[in-house]
Scaffold this motif. Structure first.
Motif, PDB file in Angstrom:
ATOM      1  N   VAL A   1       1.071  -1.081  -0.116  1.00 56.41           N
ATOM      2  CA  VAL A   1       0.369  -0.280  -0.067  1.00 56.41           C
ATOM      3  C   VAL A   1       1.115   1.501  -0.011  1.00 56.41           C
ATOM      4  CG1 VAL A   1      -1.542   1.315   1.332  1.00 56.41           C
ATOM      5  CG2 VAL A   1      -2.016  -1.450   1.272  1.00 56.41           C
ATOM      6  N   ALA A   2       0.270   2.092  -0.741  1.00 53.51           N
ATOM      7  CA  ALA A   2       1.092   3.382  -1.159  1.00 53.51           C
ATOM      8  C   ALA A   2       0.157   4.245  -0.848  1.00 53.51           C
ATOM      9  CB  ALA A   2       2.151   3.841  -2.216  1.00 53.51           C
TER      10      ALA A   2
ATOM     11  N   VAL B   1       3.986   1.178   2.328  1.00 58.78           N
ATOM     12  CA  VAL B   1       4.446   0.129   2.844  1.00 58.78           C
ATOM     13  C   VAL B   1       3.681  -1.465   2.517  1.00 58.78           C
ATOM     14  CG1 VAL B   1       2.969  -0.450   5.488  1.00 58.78           C
ATOM     15  CG2 VAL B   1       3.038   1.628   4.458  1.00 58.78           C
ATOM     16  N   THR B   2       4.601  -2.431   3.414  1.00 59.08           N
ATOM     17  CA  THR B   2       4.617  -3.758   2.436  1.00 59.08           C
ATOM     18  C   THR B   2       4.300  -4.654   4.054  1.00 59.08           C
ATOM     19  OG1 THR B   2       6.831  -4.511   2.766  1.00 59.08           O
ATOM     20  CG2 THR B   2       6.168  -3.701   1.049  1.00 59.08           C
TER      21      THR B   2
ATOM     22  N   ARG C   1       7.046  -5.902   5.708  1.00 52.76           N
ATOM     23  CA  ARG C   1       7.772  -5.656   6.381  1.00 52.76           C
ATOM     24  C   ARG C   1       7.558  -4.226   7.070  1.00 52.76           C
ATOM     25  NH1 ARG C   1      13.471  -7.994   5.042  1.00 52.76           N
ATOM     26  NH2 ARG C   1      12.281 -10.352   2.971  1.00 52.76           N
ATOM     27  N   GLY C   2       6.212  -3.883   6.681  1.00 56.38           N
ATOM     28  CA  GLY C   2       6.702  -2.385   7.575  1.00 56.38           C
ATOM     29  C   GLY C   2       6.334  -1.097   6.417  1.00 56.38           C
ATOM     30  N   VAL C   3       7.128  -0.246   7.381  1.00 52.33           N
ATOM     31  CA  VAL C   3       7.501   1.489   5.749  1.00 52.33           C
ATOM     32  C   VAL C   3       9.057   0.775   5.253  1.00 52.33           C
ATOM     33  CG1 VAL C   3       7.839   3.366   5.767  1.00 52.33           C
ATOM     34  CG2 VAL C   3       5.987   2.882   7.167  1.00 52.33           C
ATOM     35  N   VAL C   4       9.247   0.272   3.775  1.00 50.29           N
ATOM     36  CA  VAL C   4       9.827  -0.416   3.551  1.00 50.29           C
ATOM     37  C   VAL C   4      10.446   1.530   2.420  1.00 50.29           C
ATOM     38  CG1 VAL C   4       9.376  -1.984   3.513  1.00 50.29           C
ATOM     39  CG2 VAL C   4       8.665  -0.858   1.188  1.00 50.29           C
TER      40      VAL C   4
ATOM     41  N   ASP D   1       9.366  -7.576  -4.044  1.00 48.88           N
ATOM     42  CA  ASP D   1       9.643  -8.454  -4.701  1.00 48.88           C
ATOM     43  C   ASP D   1       7.963  -9.204  -3.339  1.00 48.88           C
ATOM     44  OD1 ASP D   1      10.709  -8.699  -2.682  1.00 48.88           O
ATOM     45  OD2 ASP D   1      12.737  -9.025  -3.212  1.00 48.88           O
ATOM     46  N   GLU D   2       8.286 -10.417  -3.664  1.00 48.58           N
ATOM     47  CA  GLU D   2       7.276 -11.531  -2.544  1.00 48.58           C
ATOM     48  C   GLU D   2       7.797 -11.198  -1.640  1.00 48.58           C
ATOM     49  OE1 GLU D   2       7.046 -15.335  -4.279  1.00 48.58           O
ATOM     50  OE2 GLU D   2       5.973 -14.593  -6.250  1.00 48.58           O
ATOM     51  N   GLU D   3       8.822 -11.158  -1.018  1.00 44.14           N
ATOM     52  CA  GLU D   3       8.916 -10.374   0.731  1.00 44.14           C
ATOM     53  C   GLU D   3       8.626  -9.746   0.926  1.00 44.14           C
ATOM     54  OE1 GLU D   3       9.932 -13.501   1.922  1.00 44.14           O
ATOM     55  OE2 GLU D   3       9.687 -14.852   0.764  1.00 44.14           O
ATOM     56  N   GLY D   4       7.587  -8.228  -0.293  1.00 44.30           N
ATOM     57  CA  GLY D   4       8.230  -7.689   0.713  1.00 44.30           C
ATOM     58  C   GLY D   4       9.167  -6.232   1.140  1.00 44.30           C
ATOM     59  N   ARG D   5      10.179  -6.600   0.129  1.00 39.02           N
ATOM     60  CA  ARG D   5      11.395  -6.305  -0.383  1.00 39.02           C
ATOM     61  C   ARG D   5      11.239  -4.906  -0.874  1.00 39.02           C
ATOM     62  NH1 ARG D   5      14.236 -10.995   1.045  1.00 39.02           N
ATOM     63  NH2 ARG D   5      14.133 -11.340  -1.163  1.00 39.02           N
ATOM     64  N   ALA D   6      11.667  -3.707  -1.377  1.00 37.39           N
ATOM     65  CA  ALA D   6      11.720  -2.539  -2.264  1.00 37.39           C
ATOM     66  C   ALA D   6      12.563  -2.118  -2.978  1.00 37.39           C
ATOM     67  CB  ALA D   6      10.803  -1.426  -2.086  1.00 37.39           C
TER      68      ALA D   6
END
Length: 306
Positions: A55-56, A70-71, A73-76, A131-136
């Motif tokens: 969500v952006a 936000v992914t 992983r939190g705020v990336v 990516d699928e792991e929430g990394r930006a």
């Protein structure tokens, strides 16, 4: 539970601790909490972009701007137009423009498009993939390969192949004659490493050439030397971007003014412009032909738009 299932003939299934472990956050719940916190601090939500894995949010407060990605992983990603306190510029006037499509890089996953606005300059775009792991991670747009400080101002499928090109607006204020500033749009081609220069797609080249050749014919008929000079620079620049030899680029400029009667001042200026093109697009007096007019990294510019 395992015994009960076994007794019913369903077979036993060992339960693993990791089946119950959840690491990270719910992006939507976290985004709502961020929105509440910033709203309480006087910010207004301007744009919300939502995809399955992120969500952006884009916020405004007076002249200030803020973006939060936000992914799980939190705020990336956090971008703020100003430093804390709102006095000094940090990331500039950032926003979340409407993307031409959800999947910008063609990998099958939604991406985030970010824009930064500056006064008297084209907007600059950035593409962030999650990516699928929430990394930006940002997907590079190599505008610097064309001119120092250049950036993409839009993503468009210029040749109809289904892929988006990153269009870089180039201007040469130091090669202007009487206020006629040469400018062209150069598309960067999508690759696995991001958007990079790779010549000019044929359809884009033709679309850029045709109106300029028609305008040049009119300018010559009207004896408009400054406009003819500008169009000559633009035609030479298109040849440069297409990978033509330096002699062919200079010939494009010469042909634009061939046979026209120039005043002494116009002739002197035309000679300066011609020399700049022949010297690898070095503007007169060592000024640089870039969107900003800055001379940083001039040496690296020569011959790179191929």
């Amino acid at each position: 539970m395992a015994l009960a299932l076994s007794g019913c003939g369903g077979g036993s299934r060992s339960l693993r601790l990791e089946d119950w472990v959840r690491v990270g956050v719910d992006p939507r719940a976290e985004a709502e909490a961020i929105e509440r916190a910033l709203t309480d601090a006087g910010w207004s939500l301007a744009t919300r972009r939502e995809a399955p894995d992120f969500v952006a949010l884009a916020f405004t407060r007076d002249e200030q701007r803020a973006i939060r990605l936000v992914t799980r992983r939190g705020v990336v990603l956090a971008l703020d137009s100003h430093e804390l306190g709102g006095l000094r510029i940090r990331h500039g006037l950032v926003s979340l423009p409407e993307p031409p499509r959800e999947d910008l890089d063609g990998d099958g996953r939604p991406d985030l498009l970010i824009a930064r606005e500056e006064a008297d300059a084209p907007r600059c775009l950035a593409v962030v993939r999650v990516d699928e792991e929430g990394r930006a991670a940002s997907l590079p747009i190599a505008g610097d390969a064309l001119a120092t400080g250049a950036c993409a101002s839009e993503l468009v499928d210029v040749d109809g192949d289904g892929e988006l090109e990153a269009v870089v607006a180039l201007r040469w204020p130091e090669l202007a004659m009487e206020g006629e500033v040469p400018a062209v749009e150069a598309p960067l081609v999508l690759s696995s490493e991001g958007w990079r220069p790779d010549g000019l797609p044929a359809t884009h080249r033709d679309a850029e050439l045709a109106p300029r050749l028609a305008a040049l014919e009119r300018a010559r008929a009207e004896l408009d030397v400054p406009q003819a000079a500008r169009l000559g620079v633009e035609l030479a620049a298109l040849a440069h971007l297409a990978g033509a030899a330096m002699s062919a680029q200079v010939e494009r400029f010469d042909a634009a003014l061939a046979g026209m009667v120039l005043s002494e001042a116009e002739a002197a200026r035309a000679a300066e412009i011609r020399g700049a093109i022949a010297a690898g697009w070095r503007a007169p007096d060592a000024a640089c032909a870039t969107p900003s007019g800055s001379c940083d990294g001039q040496e690296e510019q020569e011959g790179r738009a191929r």
